[in-house]
Every structure is written in structure tokens, then in C-alpha cells.
Design an enzyme around this catalytic site. Structure first.
Site, PDB file in Angstrom:
ATOM      1  N   HIS A 133      48.923  36.451  40.084  1.00  0.00           N
ATOM      2  CA  HIS A 133      49.502  36.044  41.359  1.00  0.00           C
ATOM      3  C   HIS A 133      49.238  37.102  42.429  1.00  0.00           C
ATOM      4  CE1 HIS A 133      52.738  33.631  43.525  1.00  0.00           C
ATOM      5  NE2 HIS A 133      51.934  32.738  43.012  1.00  0.00           N
ATOM      6  N   ASP A 164      51.618  28.970  55.197  1.00  0.00           N
ATOM      7  CA  ASP A 164      51.763  30.274  54.559  1.00  0.00           C
ATOM      8  C   ASP A 164      51.772  31.339  55.646  1.00  0.00           C
ATOM      9  OD1 ASP A 164      51.494  32.453  52.516  1.00  0.00           O
ATOM     10  OD2 ASP A 164      50.970  30.784  51.212  1.00  0.00           O
ATOM     11  N   HIS A 353      54.811  27.176  51.845  1.00  0.00           N
ATOM     12  CA  HIS A 353      54.487  28.137  50.786  1.00  0.00           C
ATOM     13  C   HIS A 353      54.780  29.569  51.212  1.00  0.00           C
ATOM     14  CE1 HIS A 353      51.624  29.917  47.680  1.00  0.00           C
ATOM     15  NE2 HIS A 353      52.332  29.071  46.975  1.00  0.00           N
ATOM     16  N   GLU A 381      52.088  40.404  40.326  1.00  0.00           N
ATOM     17  CA  GLU A 381      52.322  40.239  41.752  1.00  0.00           C
ATOM     18  C   GLU A 381      51.912  41.493  42.519  1.00  0.00           C
ATOM     19  OE1 GLU A 381      53.619  37.481  43.019  1.00  0.00           O
ATOM     20  OE2 GLU A 381      54.708  36.501  41.381  1.00  0.00           O
TER      21      GLU A 381
END
Length: 447
Positions: A133, A164, A353, A381
Site C-alpha cells: 500500500h 483523492d 478515496h 504503508e
């Protein structure tokens, strides 16, 4: 600023100085697509694209064609694409059996004379328990940072878009740091393999290598030796996180704990980890005004209209709404006082998102982290923390927030949010069954 944490990371972060004119925010997905294609066409040294997936559709083809064209124009260009290993080898959820994007990558490699390697990163042996991610597109000395993946809706190729955040940072030390991690902590490991070449190793055969990679990633960090500690001007700190109590998760909690006047949080999937909820509650007790922006369930990328056949994945937006309703109910007094403001985002049939945080007038966190238990424990992440002690970015920051709030509605009471009795019968039946067998709590931990 003093920390409430015994082993605080925030004051110890090494950061790279950043000039205000080297930082810009793009207003939308179409602008992001144009910016990305322009930077690819003008690249002179390196292009490294990192995303959850590069989809086989018109926008994905446009990106891949642009990479091959850039390589043909400048053979010395170093080009790398990195996506999640498991996500690339399956089809779309609910679309039946499909070969996945990897088959398309291999066909594209055979169709071109130029060399554009596409690597797959297996963060876990099963997609349910962790994916790549990471975010960030490194082109020469520029980092284009967004939570978006690469397909039609994320890039607003046609009518629909997935909203986004899109930031451009021209900063060589930052780009070098992120590039170093890709090359040394991912590509050079035994678990990472090219997806664009035939005869892929099976995930089962990589189990040991994947375990080694995950153990290594839990200790990994971006190389920030070129940075400084205690910089008093505008700066950026790259953060990495995988597994329990990782540095990115810890900094997120510390940022909330450091807030004094105002805090804004964006997440597409409302399922806050317990440490985040605790810090939000403490911030409210301090008198911090908190705005939380969440996508309406119909703006969730897993939403399926009731008119279409039910699939289990279609229950997710309703699970998130139930979580939001419980949170709103337990905080109704704070909502009534105006201290807590919950906002639902919706713009037609487009999807939402956004992730990230804005803390007082100083910190801005750019991240793909969904602020949920999965992001705090399972997925790999990253994030970029912008520290702006001199308030140099207040105007672009305000414009970004105005654009986000433009399509939101404030929740005045938890009763505005639907319950099981309001849901489509198939969804309500599934959720009741989940609740009866007591696996709802488990689902919230992995979704």
C-alpha cells in the site's frame, strides 16, 4: 511542542528542508493524470511508479505506453513499476475468474522492444492479510504523491472519477530516499519478482522469502541521513510502517495528541483503530475542534447498487456506515456542541478515496493509510509529513480543504445514518448473520 508519549517519535523525526515554491497541490484526478503523463514524457534520469495496481484498461494502457515511449526516446532512463504481487494475479472482485493484470504485463513486454520492468511485491502470502500500500511516483528529482492507483476511475479517464489527494514535491533528497528504499529494501530481496516475464514463481514457493521480507520491513525505514532534526522551516519527513506499533501509526497518534485548536481527518472507510479513537476523544476533551470527512456509502468504491445482484463485498460500505453511526451516537453531545463535525462526501456517482490529516496550522500528513486496523497492522504503508512552522502553505492548504468540503454534508445527528432495517434485504440478511456468529469484530480488524 511537548509530547504526551513516553517514547515520542515526532520531535526526533529527520526531515528534508522544502521550499514553498517546490510544493504544489493538484485540484483533481484529471489534473493528476495530465501531470503524471507530462512528467513521464519529460523524464531524463529515472521513473519509479509505485501503486497497489496498474490496471488493464484505457488509462493503464496510456501510462504503460507513455513509459515505453519515454524509454524509446531516452534508452538511458531507469524505469521501474512496482505493484502488489497478489493483486496483480487476480481479476476484479466479483467479476468471475480472470487472468489478472500480470498476463497483460507479460503481453505488453512481448509487444515492445523497450524494457519497462514491472515488479510484484508480496507483503503477505495471502492478500487478505497484507498488501503493498506504498504510494509515490518518483520522476527524476520530483515526487508525485497520491493515494490513487492507476486505472480509468483514479485517473478520471472518462466520465467517472475517484477523488483523492494529489501533491507534487520537487525535492531531490526526498526522491533519493524513497528511491533507495525501493531499490535496496524491495527489488534486491528474494521475495520480489518481475510480473511482466513468463513462468512466475508460485506464491507458495516464496513463503519463506515473504516471511523474511516482512520481518525485514518491520525494521526498515527511509534513509533520512541527509535530513536534519529540529529544522525550523518548511520540511518533509518520509515515514514507513508495517505491523503492530509501527512508526507511521505511532506518528499518526502523536499528531492527534499534539493538536491544540483544530484537526481534520479524511478516511474513505470509517473503521478507526482503538488508539486513534482514544486520541480523538482526548483531543475533544481538550477543546480541539475536529472535522472528520468520510465517503457516503454510495461513494465507497465497494458499493454495488441494490438493483444489481448481491455480492458479499457489497456489504462493506454498510459495515462502515454502521461503524460511523455508532461513533456518531456515542459522540452526539460533541456533535451538538459543534466541537465534532462529521461530514459525508458525495458527488453524483463518483467515489471517494481521500486519506490524511491536517493538524492546527502546522502539520499536514499525506498518506495512503486508511486509518483503520488493517492499515495499522497488515499493509505496507507510507506517508509524508509536512511540517510548516512558519505557516507558508496556509493558502494552498485552505484551497485543498475547500475542494474537499465542497461536496460534503454535515451529520447533525446519528439518526441521519441508516440502520439494518433500512438496508437492502440481501445486505441486511448477511449482516445479521455475521452479527449472530460474532465475526463482525474480526471483519473490522482485516477490512
Amino acid at each position: 511542542m511537548p509530547s504526551l508519549f513516553k517514547r515520542s517519535l515526532l520531535p526526533k523525526l529527520r526531515s528534508f528542508p522544502l521550499s514553498a515554491d517546490a510544493f504544489s497541490i493538484l485540484p483533481g484526478a484529471a489534473d493528476f493524470r495530465r501531470c503524471l503523463l507530462e512528467h513521464i514524457a519529460n523524464a531524463r534520469q529515472r521513473i519509479t511508479l509505485v501503486a497497489l495496481y496498474l490496471q488493464q484498461d484505457e488509462a493503464g494502457q496510456e501510462i504503460l505506453d507513455a513509459l515505453h515511449a519515454a524509454k524509446a526516446a531516452r534508452p538511458e532512463l531507469e524505469i521501474v513499476v512496482m505493484v502488489d504481487w497478489l493483486r496483480a494475479q487476480r481479476g476484479l472482485i466479483g467479476a468471475g475468474k480472470q487472468p489478472g493484470n500480470a498476463a497483460w504485463y507479460q503481453a505488453q513486454t512481448q509487444a515492445h522492444d523497450t524494457h519497462v520492468p514491472i515488479y510484484g511485491v508480496p507483503v503477505q502470502t495471502r492478500e487478505l492479510f497484507g498488501v503493498l500500500h506504498l504510494k509515490g511516483f518518483i520522476i527524476d528529482d520530483c515526487v508525485i504523491y497520491s493515494g490513487a492507483s492507476l486505472n480509468n476511475v483514479y485517473l478520471h479517464k472518462f466520465d467517472k472519477y475517484r477523488f483523492d489527494r494529489y501533491h507534487v514535491l520537487n525535492n531531490k533528497p526526498l526522491a533519493d530516499s524513497m528511491q533507495h528504499f525501493i531499490e535496496h529494501d524491495l527489488i534486491q530481496t528474494k521475495a520480489v519478482h518481475r510480473l511482466d516475464l513468463p513462468t512466475l514463481p508460485s506464491t507458495r514457493s516464496l513463503r519463506s522469502a515473504i516471511g523474511d521480507l516482512r520481518s525485514r520491513l518491520k525494521k526498515a525505514s527511509y534513509d533520512t541521513r541527509q535530513g536534519t532534526v529540529g529544522h525550523f522551516g518548511l520540511s518533509v519527513s518520509p515515514l514507513l510502517g508495517v505491523g503492530k506499533n509501527n512508526p507511521l501509526s505511532r506518528v499518526i497518534c502523536e499528531l492527534i495528541a499534539s493538536s491544540q485548536q483544530q484537526l481534520t481527518i479524511c478516511t474513505p472507510y470509517f473503521n478507526l483503530p482503538l488508539p486513534v479513537t482514544r486520541e480523538i476523544n482526548r483531543a475533544l476533551e481538550r477543546g480541539v475542534r475536529i472535522d472528520i470527512v468520510v465517503g457516503d456509502k454510495t461513494a465507497n468504491d465497494f458499493y454495488i447498487p441494490p438493483s444489481e445482484p448481491f455480492k458479499v463485498i457489497a456489504a462493506l460500505p454498510y459495515l462502515y456506515e454502521l461503524s460511523l453511526r455508532r461513533f456518531a451516537k456515542s459522540h452526539q453531545a460533541m456533535i451538538d456542541s459543534g466541537l465534532l463535525n462529521l461530514h459525508l462526501w458525495r458527488d453524483g456517482d463518483n467515489t471517494y478515496h481521500l486519506k490524511g490529516m491536517w493538524v492546527d496550522d502546522r502539520y499536514t500528513l499525506l498518506t495512503g493509510n486508511n486509518l483503520n486496523p488493517r492499515a495499522f497492522r497488515l499493509d505496507l504503508e507510507n506517508g509524508l509529513l509536512i511540517d510548516d512552522p512558519r505557516r507558508e502553505l496556509l493558502e494552498p492548504r485552505r484551497k485543498e480543504l475547500d475542494a474537499i468540503f465542497a461536496h460534503t454534508t454535515r451529520i447533525e445527528t446519528f439518526r441521519q445514518l441508516e440502520t439494518l432495517t433500512d438496508y437492502p434485504p440481501a445486505v441486511a440478511k448477511f449482516l445479521r448473520r455475521v452479527s449472530r456468529v460474532r465475526i463482525e469484530r474480526l471483519l473490522y480488524r482485516i477490512l
